[in-house]
Scaffold this motif. Structure first.
Motif, PDB file in Angstrom:
ATOM      1  N   ARG A  48       0.842  -1.216   0.000  1.00 23.29           N
ATOM      2  CA  ARG A  48       0.000   0.000   0.000  1.00 23.29           C
ATOM      3  C   ARG A  48       0.870   1.257   0.000  1.00 23.29           C
ATOM      4  O   ARG A  48       0.536   2.256  -0.629  1.00 23.29           O
ATOM      5  CB  ARG A  48      -0.951  -0.010   1.198  1.00 23.29           C
ATOM      6  N   LEU A  51       2.245   1.787  -3.495  1.00 22.38           N
ATOM      7  CA  LEU A  51       1.244   2.297  -4.450  1.00 22.38           C
ATOM      8  C   LEU A  51       0.683   3.661  -4.048  1.00 22.38           C
ATOM      9  O   LEU A  51      -0.190   4.198  -4.731  1.00 22.38           O
ATOM     10  CB  LEU A  51       0.100   1.289  -4.575  1.00 22.38           C
ATOM     11  N   GLY A  52       1.167   4.197  -2.946  1.00 29.38           N
ATOM     12  CA  GLY A  52       0.723   5.535  -2.530  1.00 29.38           C
ATOM     13  C   GLY A  52      -0.624   5.542  -1.824  1.00 29.38           C
ATOM     14  O   GLY A  52      -1.228   6.603  -1.681  1.00 29.38           O
ATOM     15  N   LEU A  53      -1.091   4.373  -1.406  1.00 28.26           N
ATOM     16  CA  LEU A  53      -2.382   4.334  -0.692  1.00 28.26           C
ATOM     17  C   LEU A  53      -2.216   4.752   0.767  1.00 28.26           C
ATOM     18  O   LEU A  53      -3.180   5.149   1.409  1.00 28.26           O
ATOM     19  CB  LEU A  53      -2.989   2.924  -0.763  1.00 28.26           C
ATOM     20  N   LEU A  54      -1.014   4.621   1.273  1.00 23.29           N
ATOM     21  CA  LEU A  54      -0.706   5.111   2.620  1.00 23.29           C
ATOM     22  C   LEU A  54       0.328   6.213   2.489  1.00 23.29           C
ATOM     23  O   LEU A  54       1.219   6.137   1.639  1.00 23.29           O
ATOM     24  CB  LEU A  54      -0.117   3.988   3.480  1.00 23.29           C
ATOM     25  N   LYS A  55       0.205   7.194   3.349  1.00 25.84           N
ATOM     26  CA  LYS A  55       1.162   8.302   3.300  1.00 25.84           C
ATOM     27  C   LYS A  55       2.504   7.811   3.837  1.00 25.84           C
ATOM     28  O   LYS A  55       2.577   7.226   4.923  1.00 25.84           O
ATOM     29  CB  LYS A  55       0.633   9.457   4.155  1.00 25.84           C
ATOM     30  N   ARG A  72       4.087  10.185  -9.409  1.00 28.77           N
ATOM     31  CA  ARG A  72       2.969   9.262  -9.126  1.00 28.77           C
ATOM     32  C   ARG A  72       2.164   8.895 -10.383  1.00 28.77           C
ATOM     33  O   ARG A  72       1.929   7.721 -10.660  1.00 28.77           O
ATOM     34  CB  ARG A  72       2.056   9.888  -8.064  1.00 28.77           C
ATOM     35  N   ILE A  83      -4.854  -5.212  -4.637  1.00 24.67           N
ATOM     36  CA  ILE A  83      -4.492  -5.182  -3.227  1.00 24.67           C
ATOM     37  C   ILE A  83      -5.585  -5.847  -2.409  1.00 24.67           C
ATOM     38  O   ILE A  83      -6.740  -5.414  -2.424  1.00 24.67           O
ATOM     39  CB  ILE A  83      -4.278  -3.721  -2.737  1.00 24.67           C
TER      40      ILE A  83
END
Lengths: 301, 260
Positions: A48, A51-55, A72, A83
């Motif tokens: 995650r 993939l940039g889903l979490l900072k 990005r 995911i």
């Protein structure tokens, strides 16, 4: 050349709990990289973050040699992902689900029947995704990941919900795509047996730390090193003394005396020596660790 | 960016196909006109006088908007907006959407645009419904005269006002439904705000409450109520609240640490 690289990637939850510590992944271009670890080890959190889903909190992520944060959009244009559980619009058909993403990726509409055919969902017609079985949903999610013809495919536990035939088909599909189209694949799993026939490289994560990273051959070499013999004797202390006096690398464990691998002749000689010294020998058995055992040894040292 | 926005808009429009929100737009738009048609067919003996009167279309417009402006429109907007955002939560698709090559800004505004477009779609269908509510009884019941010319400019102006007056509700409901995974939070808050709006209608500062503007727009047409029709430009205030809620919603969305 690396398709994906993380450098000292660390992450902690808002509760202060460390989830990842200094994760350094190196996924080579055109490789199939298995990201292995027990449930809760940090696999999904790592993916995650990638993939940039979490900072991102600490460390860096580079994909195709470029920092993720600054590139990005360009990077995601070349990446397909799945995911965890399937992400599908239940009120729409398989084709409609793919059309939504075909518009976004602006890829040819011909990709839709192509990827549906690849995952064996070419004949689902107007059936809504919510009426699909878990296996069908998983296949459709994989079709979605393949839709933009990605250079890097990131799959988090893609075989969840698939039956044994489905798992084999999936493995063959991924192998073919890697071989024929040169797609780099990063695939996570908690079962080594499931991906050992697929991957060329492995990263093993446990409790938020990478404890092994290398080629499958390197792991197999480790397996060779772990071949050993277990001896069970009536008086293990006497047996230990005799073996150590003989210069053998004997190790006393709960299950018996652990000895390095040896030939059949050497085993017979050792047995004769113990018996002639009055030590009762109950069993001598060679132990050949499979990759799964090594994995378990690594995560349960 | 513009190219990505168009692509995102197309995909968002496809997503709502067959969804509960899109059905709500259609059924909501034709609900009141259908009731009016049925009522007029039941009391058909009154129709010749009614259709011959001056201001037939304005009266029909007022009748149609009565329940719509006070109840159905605010509640419908609240539900439809929440359902659109809920599509992603319910289907677990935020993570898939956020790993597509779209800027977060584009995702936010394309979804918002689709909701606004649905509102427009509703107004068009509702206008069609009002027209049908005028025409169908005249066609079915013999001896009913044609009701005269439709005041298009009046209808259009009022449509624009209702659209503007709904924007603060759309923006705040959008903010809530993007920020909270639980559908009940946005619906519950919206319902409380709607009740609050009803309660403040008779208060002289009721116009400060952003959910009142649709109601005030209807009440300002000279309906006799206890409502305190405000001496301010409510449409300007609606645009102001809309901008504030939109900026706040955008900021919260962009700053969200967990995007799926």
């Amino acid at each position: 050349m690396l398709s994906l690289e993380t450098h000292n990637l660390s992450h902690r939850f808002s509760s202060g709990q460390d989830v990842l510590r200094n994760i350094n992944l190196a996924v080579e271009q055109r490789s199939i990289y298995g990201f292995l670890g027990p449930n809760g080890a940090g696999k999904t959190t790592t993916l995650r973050l990638i993939l940039g889903l979490l900072k991102r909190q600490e460390g860096s992520i580079s994909v195709f040699g470029k920092p993720f944060d600054k590139n990005r959009i360009d990077i995601l244009r070349r990446v397909g992902s799945l995911i965890e559980s399937p992400s599908l619009y239940g009120h729409l058909s398989a084709k409609e689900n793919l059309t939504i993403f075909q518009k976004i990726y602006q890829c040819p509409a011909a990709n839709i029947p192509h990827v549906l055919g690849l995952v064996g969902l070419g004949d689902t017609g107007r059936k809504k995704a919510s009426q699909f079985s878990l296996g069908m949903k998983q296949r459709l999610s994989i079709a979605l990941a393949l839709l933009p013809a990605p250079e890097l495919l990131i799959l988090d536990e893609p075989t969840n919900g698939l039956d044994p035939n489905g798992i084999i088909e999936m493995r063959e599909l991924l192998k073919t795509m890697n071989r024929e189209q040169g797609i780099t694949i990063l695939i996570s799993s908690h079962l080594l047996a499931e991906i050992e026939k697929l991957v060329t490289h492995l990263g093993i994560i446990h409790q938020g730390e990478v404890i092994f990273q290398g080629t499958l051959d390197a792991l197999k070499h480790k397996q060779q090193q772990t071949l050993h013999i277990v001896l069970e004797a009536g008086d293990p202390h006497a047996a230990m003394r005799l073996l150590l006096d003989d210069g053998m690398e004997a190790l006393y464990t709960d299950g018996g005396i652990r000895l390095p691998a040896m030939t059949k002749t050497e085993i017979a000689a050792m047995n004769r020596k113990l018996v002639s010294a009055g030590v009762e020998v109950y069993a001598i058995r060679p132990v050949k660790n499979d990759l799964e055992s090594i994995f378990i040894d690594l995560v349960n040292p | 960016m513009a190219h990505a926005f168009v692509a995102s808009l197309q995909s968002e429009w496809l997503k709502k196909k067959g969804s509960l929100a899109s059905w709500m737009v259609v059924t909501g738009a034709f609900f009141t006109p259908t009731i009016i048609i049925i009522a007029r067919l039941v009391y058909h003996e009154r129709l010749p006088a009614l259709y011959a009167s001056d201001g037939f279309w304005r009266l029909l417009w007022k009748n149609a908007w009565e329940s719509m402006a006070i109840f159905l429109l605010p509640l419908g907007v609240m539900l439809a907006t929440s359902l659109i955002a809920q599509l992603e939560y319910k289907n677990n698709t935020w993570k898939q959407l956020h790993t597509t090559p779209l800027p977060f800004t584009v995702i936010f505004f394309s979804k918002f645009t689709v909701i606004a477009a649905m509102m427009l779609q509703f107004l068009i269908l509702f206008n069609l419904g009002i027209w049908l509510a005028g025409v169908i009884p005249q066609i079915i019941i013999p001896g009913v005269p044609w009701p005269g010319a439709i005041p298009y400019d009046y209808f259009l102006r009022e449509d624009v006002f209702y659209f503007i007056d709904c924007l603060p509700i759309i923006a705040l409901q959008y903010l809530l439904s993007l920020h909270y995974r639980n559908f009940l939070v946005s619906i519950g808050c919206g319902f409380i705000f709607w009740i609050g709006a009803l309660g403040t209608l008779s208060w002289k500062y009721g116009f400060l409450f952003p959910y009142t503007y649709c109601m005030f727009n209807y009440l300002k047409a000279g309906v006799e109520t206890k409502a305190a029709v405000p001496p301010v430009n409510i449409h300007g205030m609606a645009i102001g609240y809309f901008l504030i809620f939109t900026v706040a919603g955008y900021y919260l969305y962009i700053k969200k640490k967990d995007k799926g």
